[in-house]
Design an enzyme around this catalytic site. Sequence first.
Site, PDB file in Angstrom:
ATOM      1  N   ASP A 129       5.787   1.466  -2.921  1.00 44.63           N
ATOM      2  CA  ASP A 129       4.792   2.400  -2.688  1.00 44.63           C
ATOM      3  C   ASP A 129       4.884   3.077  -1.422  1.00 44.63           C
ATOM      4  O   ASP A 129       5.002   2.218  -0.441  1.00 44.63           O
ATOM      5  CB  ASP A 129       3.414   1.873  -3.002  1.00 44.63           C
ATOM      6  N   HIS A 184      -3.905   2.828  -0.573  1.00 48.12           N
ATOM      7  CA  HIS A 184      -2.420   2.710  -0.332  1.00 48.12           C
ATOM      8  C   HIS A 184      -2.123   2.056   0.986  1.00 48.12           C
ATOM      9  O   HIS A 184      -2.794   2.028   1.990  1.00 48.12           O
ATOM     10  CB  HIS A 184      -1.538   3.963  -0.481  1.00 48.12           C
TER      11      HIS A 184
HETATM   12 ZN   LIG Z   1      -0.065   6.181  -7.985  1.00 50.36          ZN
HETATM   13 ZN   LIG Z   2      -2.919   4.268  -8.323  1.00 47.33          ZN
END
Ligand SMILES: [Zn+2]
Ligand SMILES: [Zn+2]
Length: 413
Positions: free
Chosen positions: A195, A368
Amino acid sequence: MRKEKDKIKIIALGGLNEIGKNITAIEFKDEIVVIDCGLKFPDEEMFGIDIVIPDVSYLVKNIEKVKGIFLTHGHEDHIGALPYVLKELNVPVYGTKLTLGILESKLKEHGLLGKVTLNCVKPKDIIKLDVMSVEFIRTSHSIADSTAIAVHTSLGVILHTGDFKIDYTPIDGCLADFARFAELGKRGVLLMLCDSTNVERPGYTMSESTVGVTFQNLFAKAEGRIIVATFASNVHRIQQIVTASEKYGRKVAVSGRSMENIVAVATEYGYLKSNEGTMIGVDAINRYPNDKVTIITTGTQGEPMSALTRMAASEHKKVNIIDGDMVVISASPIPGNEKLVSRVINQLFKKGAQVIYEALADVHVSGHACQEELKLMHTLVKPRFFMPVHGEYRHLKQHSELAEGLGMAKAIY
Ligand SMILES: [Zn+2]
Ligand SMILES: [Zn+2]
Protein backbone atom coordinates in the site's frame (compact mmCIF):
# COMPACT_ATOMS: atom_id res chain seq x y z
CA MET A 1 16.56 -19.31 -18.54
CA ARG A 2 13.30 -20.35 -16.94
CA LYS A 3 10.59 -21.79 -19.10
CA GLU A 4 7.71 -19.38 -19.65
CA LYS A 5 5.45 -21.72 -17.66
CA ASP A 6 7.66 -21.58 -14.59
CA LYS A 7 7.54 -17.82 -14.35
CA ILE A 8 5.22 -16.01 -12.00
CA LYS A 9 3.30 -13.24 -13.68
CA ILE A 10 1.97 -10.33 -11.67
CA ILE A 11 -0.73 -8.64 -13.72
CA ALA A 12 -1.99 -5.33 -12.35
CA LEU A 13 -5.42 -4.80 -13.87
CA GLY A 14 -6.03 -1.73 -11.73
CA GLY A 15 -4.79 0.22 -8.74
CA LEU A 16 -1.50 1.36 -10.27
CA ASN A 17 -1.14 5.04 -11.21
CA GLU A 18 -4.56 5.64 -9.73
CA ILE A 19 -6.44 5.51 -6.46
CA GLY A 20 -9.18 2.96 -6.94
CA LYS A 21 -10.22 -0.18 -8.83
CA ASN A 22 -7.64 -2.34 -7.16
CA ILE A 23 -7.22 -5.73 -8.76
CA THR A 24 -4.10 -7.83 -9.18
CA ALA A 25 -3.80 -11.22 -10.86
CA ILE A 26 -1.02 -13.63 -9.97
CA GLU A 27 -0.45 -16.30 -12.59
CA PHE A 28 1.76 -19.35 -12.11
CA LYS A 29 1.69 -22.45 -14.29
CA ASP A 30 -1.98 -23.15 -14.97
CA GLU A 31 -3.37 -21.14 -12.10
CA ILE A 32 -4.46 -17.56 -11.64
CA VAL A 33 -5.22 -16.05 -8.25
CA VAL A 34 -6.98 -12.68 -8.29
CA ILE A 35 -6.57 -10.31 -5.36
CA ASP A 36 -9.43 -7.79 -4.92
CA CYS A 37 -11.80 -6.42 -7.52
CA GLY A 38 -12.61 -2.81 -6.79
CA LEU A 39 -14.23 0.12 -8.50
CA LYS A 40 -13.17 3.70 -8.97
CA PHE A 41 -15.31 6.79 -8.84
CA PRO A 42 -15.15 8.83 -12.06
CA ASP A 43 -12.93 11.88 -12.51
CA GLU A 44 -14.65 15.22 -13.00
CA GLU A 45 -14.20 14.95 -16.78
CA MET A 46 -16.03 11.63 -17.05
CA PHE A 47 -19.46 13.11 -17.68
CA GLY A 48 -22.34 10.66 -17.43
CA ILE A 49 -20.23 7.92 -15.88
CA ASP A 50 -21.23 6.62 -12.45
CA ILE A 51 -18.47 4.15 -11.70
CA VAL A 52 -15.34 2.79 -13.35
CA ILE A 53 -14.63 -0.95 -13.24
CA PRO A 54 -11.48 -2.82 -14.28
CA ASP A 55 -11.03 -4.51 -17.65
CA VAL A 56 -10.99 -8.23 -16.88
CA SER A 57 -11.00 -9.56 -20.45
CA TYR A 58 -7.66 -11.35 -19.84
CA LEU A 59 -9.21 -13.22 -16.92
CA VAL A 60 -12.38 -14.04 -18.86
CA LYS A 61 -10.22 -15.41 -21.69
CA ASN A 62 -8.35 -17.59 -19.19
CA ILE A 63 -11.30 -18.38 -16.95
CA GLU A 64 -10.39 -22.07 -16.59
CA LYS A 65 -7.15 -20.97 -14.87
CA VAL A 66 -8.79 -18.51 -12.47
CA LYS A 67 -9.13 -20.29 -9.12
CA GLY A 68 -10.81 -17.50 -7.26
CA ILE A 69 -10.98 -13.86 -6.25
CA PHE A 70 -9.42 -13.31 -2.83
CA LEU A 71 -10.49 -10.16 -1.00
CA THR A 72 -8.31 -8.20 1.41
CA HIS A 73 -11.18 -6.10 2.86
CA GLY A 74 -14.62 -4.67 2.19
CA HIS A 75 -13.91 -1.18 0.82
CA GLU A 76 -15.47 -0.16 -2.50
CA ASP A 77 -12.08 0.21 -4.18
CA HIS A 78 -11.46 -3.49 -3.39
CA ILE A 79 -14.86 -5.18 -3.78
CA GLY A 80 -17.05 -2.65 -5.59
CA ALA A 81 -16.61 -4.06 -9.11
CA LEU A 82 -17.51 -7.63 -8.13
CA PRO A 83 -21.24 -7.42 -8.89
CA TYR A 84 -20.31 -6.46 -12.47
CA VAL A 85 -17.25 -8.65 -12.94
CA LEU A 86 -18.84 -11.80 -11.49
CA LYS A 87 -21.44 -11.67 -14.25
CA GLU A 88 -18.65 -12.44 -16.74
CA LEU A 89 -16.24 -14.21 -14.46
CA ASN A 90 -18.20 -16.41 -12.10
CA VAL A 91 -15.43 -17.86 -9.93
CA PRO A 92 -15.36 -18.55 -6.18
CA VAL A 93 -14.82 -15.54 -3.93
CA TYR A 94 -12.91 -15.73 -0.65
CA GLY A 95 -13.00 -13.14 2.12
CA THR A 96 -13.46 -12.58 5.83
CA LYS A 97 -16.90 -12.42 7.42
CA LEU A 98 -17.50 -8.67 7.34
CA THR A 99 -16.05 -8.36 3.82
CA LEU A 100 -18.44 -11.02 2.53
CA GLY A 101 -21.31 -9.54 4.54
CA ILE A 102 -20.87 -6.20 2.76
CA LEU A 103 -20.46 -7.98 -0.57
CA GLU A 104 -23.62 -10.01 -0.03
CA SER A 105 -25.77 -6.91 0.26
CA LYS A 106 -24.32 -5.69 -3.05
CA LEU A 107 -24.90 -9.03 -4.76
CA LYS A 108 -28.47 -9.01 -3.49
CA GLU A 109 -29.09 -5.65 -5.18
CA HIS A 110 -27.78 -7.13 -8.44
CA GLY A 111 -29.78 -10.37 -8.15
CA LEU A 112 -26.59 -12.41 -7.85
CA LEU A 113 -26.96 -13.75 -4.32
CA GLY A 114 -26.94 -17.54 -4.41
CA LYS A 115 -25.45 -17.56 -7.90
CA VAL A 116 -21.88 -17.03 -6.72
CA THR A 117 -19.80 -19.22 -4.39
CA LEU A 118 -18.71 -17.20 -1.36
CA ASN A 119 -16.14 -18.80 0.93
CA CYS A 120 -15.77 -17.24 4.35
CA VAL A 121 -12.22 -17.30 5.71
CA LYS A 122 -10.54 -16.26 8.95
CA PRO A 123 -7.12 -14.67 9.34
CA LYS A 124 -4.46 -17.43 9.38
CA ASP A 125 -6.53 -19.60 7.00
CA ILE A 126 -4.63 -21.06 4.06
CA ILE A 127 -6.53 -22.04 0.93
CA LYS A 128 -4.66 -24.77 -0.93
CA LEU A 129 -4.96 -24.74 -4.69
CA ASP A 130 -3.11 -27.06 -7.09
CA VAL A 131 0.13 -25.13 -7.45
CA MET A 132 -0.38 -22.10 -5.21
CA SER A 133 -1.84 -21.60 -1.77
CA VAL A 134 -3.35 -18.42 -0.46
CA GLU A 135 -2.96 -17.28 3.13
CA PHE A 136 -4.92 -14.55 4.89
CA ILE A 137 -3.03 -12.46 7.49
CA ARG A 138 -4.72 -10.00 9.84
CA THR A 139 -3.97 -6.28 9.43
CA SER A 140 -5.40 -3.01 10.80
CA HIS A 141 -7.25 -0.60 8.52
CA SER A 142 -10.24 1.76 8.55
CA ILE A 143 -12.60 -1.18 8.21
CA ALA A 144 -12.79 -4.24 10.45
CA ASP A 145 -11.69 -7.69 9.28
CA SER A 146 -8.98 -6.49 6.89
CA THR A 147 -6.19 -8.81 5.79
CA ALA A 148 -3.00 -9.06 3.82
CA ILE A 149 -2.68 -11.99 1.44
CA ALA A 150 0.38 -14.21 1.02
CA VAL A 151 0.45 -16.38 -2.09
CA HIS A 152 2.78 -19.35 -1.65
CA THR A 153 4.40 -20.81 -4.76
CA SER A 154 7.29 -23.20 -5.35
CA LEU A 155 9.35 -20.18 -6.45
CA GLY A 156 8.66 -18.20 -3.30
CA VAL A 157 6.08 -16.17 -1.43
CA ILE A 158 4.29 -13.17 -2.89
CA LEU A 159 2.92 -10.94 -0.15
CA HIS A 160 0.21 -8.38 -0.88
CA THR A 161 -0.22 -6.13 2.17
CA GLY A 162 -3.70 -4.92 1.21
CA ASP A 163 -4.55 -1.52 2.70
CA PHE A 164 -3.09 -1.25 6.17
CA LYS A 165 -1.86 0.89 9.01
CA ILE A 166 -0.10 -0.09 12.20
CA ASP A 167 -2.52 0.29 15.11
CA TYR A 168 -1.30 -0.91 18.50
CA THR A 169 -4.66 -0.14 20.13
CA PRO A 170 -7.29 -1.29 17.62
CA ILE A 171 -10.92 -0.85 18.66
CA ASP A 172 -11.76 -4.56 18.40
CA GLY A 173 -8.56 -5.59 20.18
CA CYS A 174 -7.50 -7.66 17.15
CA LEU A 175 -3.87 -6.74 16.49
CA ALA A 176 -2.30 -7.18 13.09
CA ASP A 177 -0.34 -10.42 12.89
CA PHE A 178 3.13 -8.84 13.13
CA ALA A 179 4.63 -12.19 14.08
CA ARG A 180 3.47 -13.79 10.83
CA PHE A 181 4.88 -10.95 8.71
CA ALA A 182 8.21 -11.36 10.52
CA GLU A 183 8.10 -15.14 10.13
CA LEU A 184 7.49 -14.88 6.39
CA GLY A 185 10.31 -12.34 6.20
CA LYS A 186 12.64 -14.68 8.03
CA ARG A 187 11.85 -17.55 5.67
CA GLY A 188 12.14 -15.31 2.64
CA VAL A 189 9.59 -13.35 0.64
CA LEU A 190 10.15 -13.21 -3.09
CA LEU A 191 7.98 -10.17 -3.76
CA MET A 192 6.00 -7.71 -1.67
CA LEU A 193 3.21 -5.55 -3.06
CA CYS A 194 2.59 -2.77 -0.56
CA ASP A 195 0.00 0.00 0.00
CA SER A 196 1.44 3.39 -1.04
CA THR A 197 -1.47 5.73 -0.16
CA ASN A 198 0.23 7.67 2.64
CA VAL A 199 3.86 7.37 1.54
CA GLU A 200 4.10 11.16 1.29
CA ARG A 201 3.34 11.56 4.99
CA PRO A 202 6.21 11.34 7.47
CA GLY A 203 5.76 9.72 10.87
CA TYR A 204 2.92 7.49 11.98
CA THR A 205 -0.83 7.41 11.47
CA MET A 206 -2.55 7.83 14.83
CA SER A 207 -4.54 4.97 16.29
CA GLU A 208 -8.26 4.84 15.58
CA SER A 209 -8.80 4.92 19.35
CA THR A 210 -7.52 8.54 19.54
CA VAL A 211 -10.69 9.61 17.68
CA GLY A 212 -12.74 8.02 20.46
CA VAL A 213 -11.06 10.31 23.01
CA THR A 214 -12.03 13.36 20.92
CA PHE A 215 -15.61 12.08 20.64
CA GLN A 216 -15.83 11.63 24.41
CA ASN A 217 -14.63 15.22 24.95
CA LEU A 218 -17.05 16.64 22.38
CA PHE A 219 -20.00 14.60 23.63
CA ALA A 220 -19.34 15.78 27.20
CA LYS A 221 -19.86 19.39 26.07
CA ALA A 222 -22.74 18.98 23.59
CA GLU A 223 -26.01 20.49 24.72
CA GLY A 224 -28.19 19.66 21.73
CA ARG A 225 -28.33 16.89 19.16
CA ILE A 226 -25.09 15.44 17.86
CA ILE A 227 -24.92 14.58 14.17
CA VAL A 228 -21.79 12.72 13.09
CA ALA A 229 -20.98 12.14 9.44
CA THR A 230 -18.47 9.42 8.65
CA PHE A 231 -17.70 6.75 6.07
CA ALA A 232 -20.31 4.01 6.31
CA SER A 233 -17.68 1.28 6.11
CA ASN A 234 -15.71 2.51 9.11
CA VAL A 235 -17.37 0.21 11.60
CA HIS A 236 -14.82 0.99 14.32
CA ARG A 237 -15.56 4.71 13.99
CA ILE A 238 -19.29 3.99 14.22
CA GLN A 239 -18.65 1.83 17.27
CA GLN A 240 -16.86 4.71 18.97
CA ILE A 241 -19.77 7.07 18.23
CA VAL A 242 -22.20 4.53 19.68
CA THR A 243 -20.01 4.00 22.78
CA ALA A 244 -19.69 7.76 23.42
CA SER A 245 -23.45 8.17 22.93
CA GLU A 246 -24.20 5.44 25.45
CA LYS A 247 -21.84 7.02 27.96
CA TYR A 248 -23.86 10.25 27.80
CA GLY A 249 -27.30 8.59 27.70
CA ARG A 250 -27.95 9.30 24.04
CA LYS A 251 -30.01 7.19 21.65
CA VAL A 252 -28.47 6.61 18.23
CA ALA A 253 -30.26 6.85 14.89
CA VAL A 254 -28.71 6.08 11.52
CA SER A 255 -29.43 7.98 8.31
CA GLY A 256 -28.28 7.33 4.72
CA ARG A 257 -28.74 4.13 2.72
CA SER A 258 -25.14 2.87 2.79
CA MET A 259 -24.88 3.68 6.50
CA GLU A 260 -28.09 1.78 7.25
CA ASN A 261 -26.88 -1.23 5.20
CA ILE A 262 -23.48 -1.47 6.84
CA VAL A 263 -24.77 -0.89 10.36
CA ALA A 264 -27.26 -3.75 9.79
CA VAL A 265 -24.56 -6.12 8.45
CA ALA A 266 -22.01 -5.18 11.12
CA THR A 267 -24.57 -5.61 13.92
CA GLU A 268 -25.76 -8.95 12.56
CA TYR A 269 -22.21 -10.33 12.40
CA GLY A 270 -21.17 -8.97 15.79
CA TYR A 271 -18.75 -6.25 14.60
CA LEU A 272 -20.90 -3.46 16.03
CA LYS A 273 -22.13 -3.72 19.58
CA SER A 274 -24.71 -1.60 21.35
CA ASN A 275 -26.84 -1.88 24.46
CA GLU A 276 -30.46 -2.97 24.13
CA GLY A 277 -32.53 0.09 23.19
CA THR A 278 -29.66 2.38 22.15
CA MET A 279 -30.36 2.17 18.44
CA ILE A 280 -33.57 3.88 17.32
CA GLY A 281 -35.12 4.58 13.94
CA VAL A 282 -34.59 8.05 12.51
CA ASP A 283 -38.38 8.49 12.67
CA ALA A 284 -38.19 8.25 16.46
CA ILE A 285 -35.66 11.04 17.10
CA ASN A 286 -38.32 13.60 18.00
CA ARG A 287 -39.56 11.45 20.86
CA TYR A 288 -36.39 12.21 22.82
CA PRO A 289 -34.91 15.47 24.14
CA ASN A 290 -32.29 16.94 21.79
CA ASP A 291 -29.46 16.29 24.23
CA LYS A 292 -30.31 12.59 24.23
CA VAL A 293 -30.01 12.05 20.47
CA THR A 294 -27.08 11.19 18.20
CA ILE A 295 -27.54 10.77 14.46
CA ILE A 296 -24.89 8.95 12.41
CA THR A 297 -25.00 9.81 8.76
CA THR A 298 -23.25 9.73 5.39
CA GLY A 299 -22.08 12.71 3.39
CA THR A 300 -18.55 13.47 4.58
CA GLN A 301 -17.55 14.40 1.03
CA GLY A 302 -20.33 16.91 0.46
CA GLU A 303 -21.87 14.58 -2.13
CA PRO A 304 -24.97 16.37 -3.47
CA MET A 305 -27.41 13.52 -2.80
CA SER A 306 -26.00 12.47 0.56
CA ALA A 307 -27.89 12.71 3.82
CA LEU A 308 -25.72 15.44 5.39
CA THR A 309 -25.83 17.65 2.30
CA ARG A 310 -29.61 17.32 2.21
CA MET A 311 -29.82 18.16 5.93
CA ALA A 312 -27.66 21.24 5.39
CA ALA A 313 -29.88 22.37 2.50
CA SER A 314 -33.11 21.68 4.43
CA GLU A 315 -34.00 19.00 1.90
CA HIS A 316 -33.84 16.01 4.21
CA LYS A 317 -37.25 14.52 4.92
CA LYS A 318 -36.59 13.57 8.52
CA VAL A 319 -33.74 15.67 9.91
CA ASN A 320 -33.62 19.45 9.83
CA ILE A 321 -30.57 21.21 11.21
CA ILE A 322 -31.53 23.43 14.12
CA ASP A 323 -29.80 25.95 16.32
CA GLY A 324 -27.72 24.11 18.92
CA ASP A 325 -26.98 20.99 16.86
CA MET A 326 -23.38 19.83 16.95
CA VAL A 327 -22.31 18.44 13.57
CA VAL A 328 -19.08 16.45 13.47
CA ILE A 329 -17.53 15.65 10.11
CA SER A 330 -15.38 12.66 10.96
CA ALA A 331 -13.40 12.28 7.73
CA SER A 332 -11.00 14.13 5.46
CA PRO A 333 -12.18 15.52 2.16
CA ILE A 334 -10.84 13.33 -0.62
CA PRO A 335 -8.74 15.59 -2.90
CA GLY A 336 -11.12 17.26 -5.34
CA ASN A 337 -14.04 17.33 -2.89
CA GLU A 338 -12.83 20.23 -0.76
CA LYS A 339 -15.20 22.79 -2.32
CA LEU A 340 -18.25 20.59 -1.88
CA VAL A 341 -17.38 19.91 1.76
CA SER A 342 -16.70 23.57 2.41
CA ARG A 343 -20.11 24.50 1.00
CA VAL A 344 -21.86 22.05 3.34
CA ILE A 345 -19.87 23.35 6.35
CA ASN A 346 -20.90 26.92 5.51
CA GLN A 347 -24.54 25.96 5.21
CA LEU A 348 -24.45 24.09 8.52
CA PHE A 349 -22.94 27.10 10.31
CA LYS A 350 -25.61 29.36 8.77
CA LYS A 351 -28.32 27.10 10.19
CA GLY A 352 -26.90 27.67 13.69
CA ALA A 353 -25.05 24.39 14.08
CA GLN A 354 -21.69 24.08 15.76
CA VAL A 355 -19.58 22.34 13.15
CA ILE A 356 -16.51 20.32 14.11
CA TYR A 357 -14.23 19.13 11.33
CA GLU A 358 -10.67 17.97 10.90
CA ALA A 359 -9.15 21.45 10.89
CA LEU A 360 -10.67 22.13 14.34
CA ALA A 361 -10.33 18.84 16.24
CA ASP A 362 -8.86 15.36 15.90
CA VAL A 363 -12.05 13.81 14.60
CA HIS A 364 -10.43 11.65 11.95
CA VAL A 365 -7.42 9.44 11.39
CA SER A 366 -6.34 7.75 8.19
CA GLY A 367 -6.54 4.02 7.60
CA HIS A 368 -3.23 3.90 5.74
CA ALA A 369 0.36 3.57 6.88
CA CYS A 370 2.62 6.63 6.92
CA GLN A 371 6.35 6.45 6.20
CA GLU A 372 7.51 4.98 9.51
CA GLU A 373 4.83 2.26 9.40
CA LEU A 374 5.76 1.40 5.82
CA LYS A 375 9.37 1.12 6.92
CA LEU A 376 8.32 -1.30 9.65
CA MET A 377 6.51 -3.50 7.12
CA HIS A 378 9.49 -3.46 4.74
CA THR A 379 11.83 -4.30 7.59
CA LEU A 380 9.72 -7.19 8.87
CA VAL A 381 9.08 -8.70 5.45
CA LYS A 382 12.50 -7.97 3.85
CA PRO A 383 11.28 -8.90 0.37
CA ARG A 384 13.70 -9.75 -2.41
CA PHE A 385 11.62 -7.71 -4.85
CA PHE A 386 9.18 -4.93 -4.15
CA MET A 387 6.29 -3.51 -6.13
CA PRO A 388 4.54 -0.41 -4.78
CA VAL A 389 0.77 -0.53 -5.34
CA HIS A 390 -2.39 1.41 -4.44
CA GLY A 391 -1.36 4.88 -5.49
CA GLU A 392 -0.90 7.44 -8.20
CA TYR A 393 2.46 7.47 -9.97
CA ARG A 394 3.91 9.97 -7.48
CA HIS A 395 3.03 7.64 -4.60
CA LEU A 396 4.53 4.60 -6.33
CA LYS A 397 7.70 6.54 -7.16
CA GLN A 398 8.12 7.79 -3.59
CA HIS A 399 7.43 4.36 -2.19
CA SER A 400 10.19 2.90 -4.34
CA GLU A 401 12.51 5.61 -3.01
CA LEU A 402 11.50 4.71 0.55
CA ALA A 403 12.46 1.10 -0.18
CA GLU A 404 15.80 2.21 -1.64
CA GLY A 405 16.36 4.26 1.49
CA LEU A 406 16.09 1.03 3.46
CA GLY A 407 18.86 -0.52 1.39
CA MET A 408 16.95 -2.16 -1.43
CA ALA A 409 18.68 -2.06 -4.79
CA LYS A 410 17.02 -0.15 -7.61
CA ALA A 411 15.39 -2.37 -10.20
CA ILE A 412 17.24 -2.47 -13.50
CA TYR A 413 15.12 -3.04 -16.57
ZN1 LIG B 1 -8.02 0.82 -0.90
ZN1 LIG C 1 -9.27 0.25 2.15
